[in-house]
Motif scaffolding. Structure first.
Motif, mmCIF file in Angstrom:
data_model
loop_
_atom_site.group_PDB
_atom_site.id
_atom_site.type_symbol
_atom_site.label_atom_id
_atom_site.label_comp_id
_atom_site.label_asym_id
_atom_site.label_seq_id
_atom_site.Cartn_x
_atom_site.Cartn_y
_atom_site.Cartn_z
ATOM 1 N N ASN A 125 0.868 -1.184 0.000
ATOM 2 C CA ASN A 125 0.000 0.000 0.000
ATOM 3 C C ASN A 125 0.899 1.226 0.000
ATOM 4 O O ASN A 125 1.065 1.919 1.004
ATOM 5 N N GLY A 127 0.687 4.092 -1.274
ATOM 6 C CA GLY A 127 0.094 5.411 -1.061
ATOM 7 C C GLY A 127 -0.534 5.593 0.308
ATOM 8 O O GLY A 127 -1.156 6.631 0.567
ATOM 9 N N LYS A 128 -0.397 4.585 1.182
ATOM 10 C CA LYS A 128 -0.987 4.630 2.523
ATOM 11 C C LYS A 128 -2.475 4.968 2.466
ATOM 12 O O LYS A 128 -3.005 5.722 3.288
ATOM 13 N N ASP A 129 -3.131 4.384 1.468
ATOM 14 C CA ASP A 129 -4.557 4.639 1.248
ATOM 15 C C ASP A 129 -5.380 3.725 2.150
ATOM 16 O O ASP A 129 -5.304 2.502 2.030
ATOM 17 N N LYS A 131 -8.305 2.893 2.009
ATOM 18 C CA LYS A 131 -9.267 2.111 1.233
ATOM 19 C C LYS A 131 -8.614 0.954 0.488
ATOM 20 O O LYS A 131 -9.313 0.163 -0.157
ATOM 21 N N LYS A 132 -7.286 0.875 0.544
ATOM 22 C CA LYS A 132 -6.559 -0.149 -0.200
ATOM 23 C C LYS A 132 -5.939 -1.164 0.757
ATOM 24 O O LYS A 132 -5.507 -0.833 1.855
ATOM 25 N N THR A 160 1.166 -2.932 -6.601
ATOM 26 C CA THR A 160 0.484 -1.848 -5.892
ATOM 27 C C THR A 160 -0.675 -1.311 -6.709
ATOM 28 O O THR A 160 -0.735 -1.492 -7.934
ATOM 29 N N PRO A 162 -2.297 2.528 -6.699
ATOM 30 C CA PRO A 162 -2.210 3.858 -6.104
ATOM 31 C C PRO A 162 -3.586 4.385 -5.727
ATOM 32 O O PRO A 162 -4.616 3.839 -6.159
ATOM 33 N N PRO A 163 -3.650 5.441 -4.922
ATOM 34 C CA PRO A 163 -4.950 6.049 -4.603
ATOM 35 C C PRO A 163 -5.697 6.431 -5.879
ATOM 36 O O PRO A 163 -5.085 6.850 -6.870
ATOM 37 N N THR A 165 -7.613 8.249 -8.683
ATOM 38 C CA THR A 165 -7.569 9.624 -9.176
ATOM 39 C C THR A 165 -8.034 9.651 -10.620
ATOM 40 O O THR A 165 -7.918 8.652 -11.339
ATOM 41 N N TYR A 174 3.707 7.311 -7.011
ATOM 42 C CA TYR A 174 3.483 6.027 -6.340
ATOM 43 C C TYR A 174 4.173 4.889 -7.096
ATOM 44 O O TYR A 174 4.800 4.012 -6.485
#
Length: 230
Positions: A125, A127-129, A131-132, A160, A162-163, A165, A174
């Motif tokens: 993870n 992006g430290k999201d 939701k992921k 990975t 990414p968040p 977008t 990312y």
């Protein structure tokens, strides 16, 4: 356009992007993400030369794989629960979403009973999201060290998402960070083969950016199969 035409167009674009950034097109594998598409769509893509497919849901994948006349390669690219590890160990050629030692240990046990050795990627993870899914960047090294003790798993790279977008370019940092992480871990000899470390990153909307940042596996669904019906 047909699935075959979509695949041809994507291969041409991948080759162009790779060449423009000094890479060899054959370094990049396309995973055709077939989740929520029928087995007939997989058959069409297979007949057009697509050999590698990605599924997100164990029960759906098991049903479709049983229906196929041909037997292409399948990666599991969804969140894998430990209670589904037994089936996953039997069905898939690679699991891209290992994110804990508990899951890895469970897979290893089932693979031992199946008499199989399986390639895996660690999902990070990056992006430290919230939701992921995925392990943290900081925990990845420890997890790789632990997996080295499991004889039926081969950690061949990282994956990975990414968040989310609407601007593909926003995914670039990312993807770059995942590549840099893989380089640091490679220097410590933590992958199964330090000569070729897989980076699974990039989907239909942002795979050109991912290729520029070092992706070796891109996961493409709608650009191949069209819009999902459900």
């Amino acid at each position: 356009m047909s699935i075959a035409q979509n695949l041809e167009n994507i291969h041409k674009e991948v080759a162009s992007i790779a060449t423009n950034c000094g890479r060899q097109p054959e370094e990049i594998q396309i995973v055709a993400v077939s989740k929520r598409f029928p087995s007939e769509a997989i058959e069409q893509a297979y007949k057009a030369g697509q050999m590698l497919f990605g599924e997100n849901y164990i029960q759906e994948a098991e049903k479709k794989i049983a229906e196929l006349d041909n037997k292409p390669l399948f990666h599991f690219i969804g969140h894998l629960q430990r209670n589904k590890a037994k089936t996953a160990a039997r069905l898939f050629d690679c699991i891209e979403t290992v994110d804990s030692f508990k899951l890895a240990k469970s897979l290893n046990g089932h693979l031992e009973r199946e008499g199989r050795v399986l390639k895996i990627l660690l999902q990070v993870n990056i992006g430290k999201d919230p939701k992921k899914a995925g392990t943290t960047e900081q925990e990845t090294e420890k997890l790789l060290q632990e997996i080295k003790q499991l004889p039926h798993l081969r950690a061949v790279g990282l994956m990975t998402m990414p968040p989310l977008t609407d601007a593909p370019e926003e995914a670039r940092p990312y993807f770059r960070n995942l590549r840099m992480l893989s380089e640091r871990l490679t220097s410590k000899g933590l992958f199964d083969s330090d000569h070729k470390v897989e980076l699974s990153m990039g989907m239909s909307g942002d795979y050109p950016i991912a290729i520029e940042e070092g992706a070796t596996i891109i996961r493409i669904g709608t650009a191949i199969f069209g819009t999902r019906s459900y």
